[in-house]
Design a protein around this motif. Structure first.
Motif, PDB file in Angstrom:
ATOM      1  N   GLY A   1       0.933  -1.262  -0.194  1.00  0.00           N
ATOM      2  CA  GLY A   1      -0.056   0.040  -0.090  1.00  0.00           C
ATOM      3  C   GLY A   1       0.644   1.205  -0.095  1.00  0.00           C
ATOM      4  O   GLY A   1       1.684   1.456  -0.847  1.00  0.00           O
ATOM      5  N   SER A   2       0.607   2.140   1.158  1.00  0.00           N
ATOM      6  CA  SER A   2       1.418   3.388   0.928  1.00  0.00           C
ATOM      7  C   SER A   2       2.737   3.128   1.909  1.00  0.00           C
ATOM      8  O   SER A   2       3.287   4.311   2.058  1.00  0.00           O
ATOM      9  N   SER A   3       2.857   2.020   2.580  1.00  0.00           N
ATOM     10  CA  SER A   3       3.981   2.085   3.371  1.00  0.00           C
ATOM     11  C   SER A   3       5.069   0.870   3.118  1.00  0.00           C
ATOM     12  O   SER A   3       4.916  -0.118   2.381  1.00  0.00           O
ATOM     13  N   PHE A   4       6.279   1.275   3.747  1.00  0.00           N
ATOM     14  CA  PHE A   4       7.279   0.508   3.834  1.00  0.00           C
ATOM     15  C   PHE A   4       7.671  -0.166   5.135  1.00  0.00           C
ATOM     16  O   PHE A   4       7.826   0.626   6.172  1.00  0.00           O
ATOM     17  N   TYR A   5       7.456  -1.449   5.118  1.00  0.00           N
ATOM     18  CA  TYR A   5       7.453  -2.209   6.563  1.00  0.00           C
ATOM     19  C   TYR A   5       8.848  -2.798   6.895  1.00  0.00           C
ATOM     20  O   TYR A   5       9.289  -3.535   5.992  1.00  0.00           O
ATOM     21  N   ILE A   6       9.476  -2.834   8.036  1.00  0.00           N
ATOM     22  CA  ILE A   6      10.555  -3.760   8.427  1.00  0.00           C
ATOM     23  C   ILE A   6      10.024  -4.411   9.675  1.00  0.00           C
ATOM     24  O   ILE A   6       9.704  -3.970  10.675  1.00  0.00           O
ATOM     25  N   PHE A   7      10.186  -5.668   9.527  1.00  0.00           N
ATOM     26  CA  PHE A   7       9.843  -6.852  10.432  1.00  0.00           C
ATOM     27  C   PHE A   7      11.152  -7.567  10.975  1.00  0.00           C
ATOM     28  O   PHE A   7      12.221  -7.743  10.249  1.00  0.00           O
ATOM     29  N   SER A   8      10.837  -7.968  12.350  1.00  0.00           N
ATOM     30  CA  SER A   8      11.879  -8.761  12.746  1.00  0.00           C
ATOM     31  C   SER A   8      11.269 -10.447  12.228  1.00  0.00           C
ATOM     32  O   SER A   8      12.296 -11.183  12.112  1.00  0.00           O
ATOM     33  N   THR A   9      10.177 -10.794  12.078  1.00  0.00           N
ATOM     34  CA  THR A   9       9.728 -11.957  11.850  1.00  0.00           C
ATOM     35  C   THR A   9       8.437 -11.706  10.569  1.00  0.00           C
ATOM     36  O   THR A   9       7.960 -10.695  10.716  1.00  0.00           O
ATOM     37  N   PRO A  10       8.497 -12.519   9.557  1.00  0.00           N
ATOM     38  CA  PRO A  10       7.347 -12.203   8.691  1.00  0.00           C
ATOM     39  C   PRO A  10       5.825 -12.225   9.110  1.00  0.00           C
ATOM     40  O   PRO A  10       5.607 -12.910  10.096  1.00  0.00           O
ATOM     41  N   PRO A  11       5.087 -11.384   8.444  1.00  0.00           N
ATOM     42  CA  PRO A  11       3.779 -11.258   8.858  1.00  0.00           C
ATOM     43  C   PRO A  11       3.059 -12.256   8.132  1.00  0.00           C
ATOM     44  O   PRO A  11       3.179 -12.392   6.825  1.00  0.00           O
ATOM     45  N   VAL A  12       2.467 -13.409   9.188  1.00  0.00           N
ATOM     46  CA  VAL A  12       1.637 -14.391   8.494  1.00  0.00           C
ATOM     47  C   VAL A  12       0.285 -14.429   8.415  1.00  0.00           C
ATOM     48  O   VAL A  12      -0.502 -15.233   8.033  1.00  0.00           O
ATOM     49  N   SER A  13      -0.450 -13.297   9.250  1.00  0.00           N
ATOM     50  CA  SER A  13      -1.599 -12.984   9.511  1.00  0.00           C
ATOM     51  C   SER A  13      -2.051 -11.661   9.042  1.00  0.00           C
ATOM     52  O   SER A  13      -1.151 -10.719   9.425  1.00  0.00           O
TER      53      SER A  13
END
Length: 517
Positions: free
Chosen positions: A302-314
């Motif tokens: 969408g409109s954002s750039f995300y940084i995660f430590s673990t992948p989003p699964v839900s």
């Protein structure tokens, strides 16, 4: 399509490597180890086999051994000779560790002690064996049994002594004895590759580097599943084999990531689609100025750039990102692969926001994402093709967000007045009074001829007056100057892309680099 092949599993603690077989499918990487299994008859002891050998006048026991306590490994059968005593039993295999000889335990015995015991054990020798699944590769045992092997191990002699027991020992009875042969009701055994570990490839990650460092493993890498399960260090015999396997696994992981993106996008609105996501390494500065690396999972959605430590699964996982940035206010930059004619670099120089980064990093395929307040994130990927995908994905995600948003307005000030500065995809730049809404000035994108800033809050924008051709300087102060400059850059780049998309594609640094290689 399933890919299989022989590799080594390297143990960093013992510094030994063990023969394994890899089996790669679209969704799973399976590690197999050889073992001896009972294929028929009653197997009273699955682990240990006790076999009686009859020494032959020609050929002796029909086997050779390697190893011993002095090498910190058991004594193992290293050769079995065709049509001789050991082979005729049908119960002995290359890689069998000798546990007992005529009831005497030899698990802690030296090589010479076992040789002496076997040669002086008489015409009938009863040995108890157990297949050594983790035989160190320095033993260089052939993987095939019996007969010649076609694997990598067979071409080189072992640094360890290989004692042949096919010669006659001290036989009491010189008359030929009947050959060893399996009894009809005795269990039958075969050496087979058995699955020992399966690693799901969905959201898995690959690392060619020693944990947290710049030290590249030679012809080796590690695969880690989403739940943290690791294959261990997979080592290959040649650089070509390592590259082939790395590419094959990366392709399968990428294909599964694409499937996950499609599934996620079914639950998202058209304006909130996932453009790209995947694992990277982020460089972190240690307290002692050392460079540390940590796995991060990035997503463009969408409109954002995300940084995660673990992948989003839900769906709920998207709110637990470590960092979220607006795509209009970030700047993507490739390192070590810059080409002078890149339009993104030109835009940087054009706006006067080109920054020099520390390029002492030993890793290739690096990129940074500059964000607000002069901060940035520095990332590395494993393959050049991944870098090309991230470059194109950032461009696409930013261009889509600019076109969706249409305009961005920032509060600013000059000489005590509170103003609003708008970057508009259709109109260009507009500055107006925040209270009265009166427009103070307006210029098209094409009229911007340069800029300079103090690196803090203040910027000078240089516009060319259409009528007089004179340069007009407009000075403004912003709370987050970096975000504003990135936004201007994003809008100009998107404008160029809308006019000439082929030109933007032709400027891809990473893809140019990939094609030239």
């Amino acid at each position: 399509q399933t890919k299989t092949g022989i590799a080594l599993l390297y143990d960093e603690v013992s510094e030994n490597a063990y023969d394994i077989r890899l089996k790669l499918t679209k969704e799973v990487l399976t590690i197999q180890k050889q073992d001896v299994v009972c294929v028929s008859g009653s197997d009273h002891s699955a682990n240990h086999r006790t076999v009686t050998l009859r020494r032959q006048p020609v050929g002796g026991l029909g086997l050779s051994i390697k190893g011993g306590a002095e090498h910190k490994v058991p004594v193992v059968i290293s050769k079995i000779f065709k049509d001789q005593s050991a082979e005729q039993t049908g119960m002995l295999f290359i890689g069998d560790a000798i546990i007992q000889v005529n009831g005497i335990n030899v698990e802690s015995a030296t090589h010479e002690e076992v040789v002496h015991l076997l040669r002086n054990a008489g015409d009938e020798v009863t040995i108890t064996v157990q297949y050594l699944r983790d035989a160190p590769s320095f033993l260089k045992l052939p993987l095939g049994s019996p007969g010649p092997s076609s694997d990598h191990s067979s071409g080189t002699s072992s640094p360890l002594f290989d004692s042949g027991l096919h010669l006659n020992g001290n036989s009491i009875n010189t008359a030929p004895s009947s050959p060893s042969s399996p009894i009809a009701n005795e269990p039958k055994y075969e050496k087979r590759w058995l699955d020992t570990l399966s690693v799901p490839l969905s959201m898995a990650r690959i690392s060619r580097y020693k944990t947290g460092t710049d030290k590249l493993r030679s012809n080796a890498f590690e695969v880690l599943a989403l739940d943290g399960v690791s294959t261990g260090i997979l080592q290959f015999y040649t650089a070509q084999e390592s590259a082939d396997w790395l590419r094959a696994m990366s392709t399968n992981i990428s294909d599964l990531t694409l499937q996950n993106m499609k599934m996620a996008n079914k639950c998202c609105s058209p304006s909130d689609q996932v453009i790209h996501m995947g694992w990277v390494n982020e460089r972190l500065e240690g307290t002692d100025s050392s460079q540390l690396y940590k796995f991060k999972f990035l997503a463009l959605k969408g409109s954002s750039f995300y940084i995660f430590s673990t992948p989003p699964v839900s769906t709920l996982d998207w709110v637990r990102a470590e960092k979220i940035y607006n795509l209009c206010e970030v700047l993507f930059k490739i390192h070590k692969l810059w080409l002078a004619d890149d339009c993104w670099l030109q835009a940087n120089l054009y706006l006067g926001i080109h920054q020099d980064f520390d390029l002492e990093d030993q890793r290739p395929y690096c990129f940074s994402v500059m964000v607000g307040h002069g901060k940035s994130h520095y990332f590395n990927v494993e393959l050049g093709c991944e870098l090309a995908v991230w470059e194109k994905s950032f461009q696409r995600a930013i261009f889509l967000e600019v076109q969706r948003t249409g305009s961005k307005t920032y509060m600013c000030s000059w000489q005590g007045d509170t103003l609003c500065f708008t970057v508009d995809f259709a109109l260009g730049f507009t500055c107006f009074d925040s209270k009265t809404k009166n427009v103070l000035w307006r210029f098209k994108f094409s009229q911007l001829k340069g800029s300079s800033d103090d690196g803090k809050t203040r910027v000078k924008l240089l516009f060319q007056n259409v009528d007089t051709k004179q340069i007009e300087t407009k000075e403004l102060e912003f709370q987050d100057l970096t975000a504003v400059l990135h936004c201007i850059h994003s809008f100009i780049a998107a404008k160029v892309a809308s006019v000439d998309p082929v030109f933007i594609d032709s400027q891809s640094i990473a893809r140019k680099y990939m094609y030239s290689n």
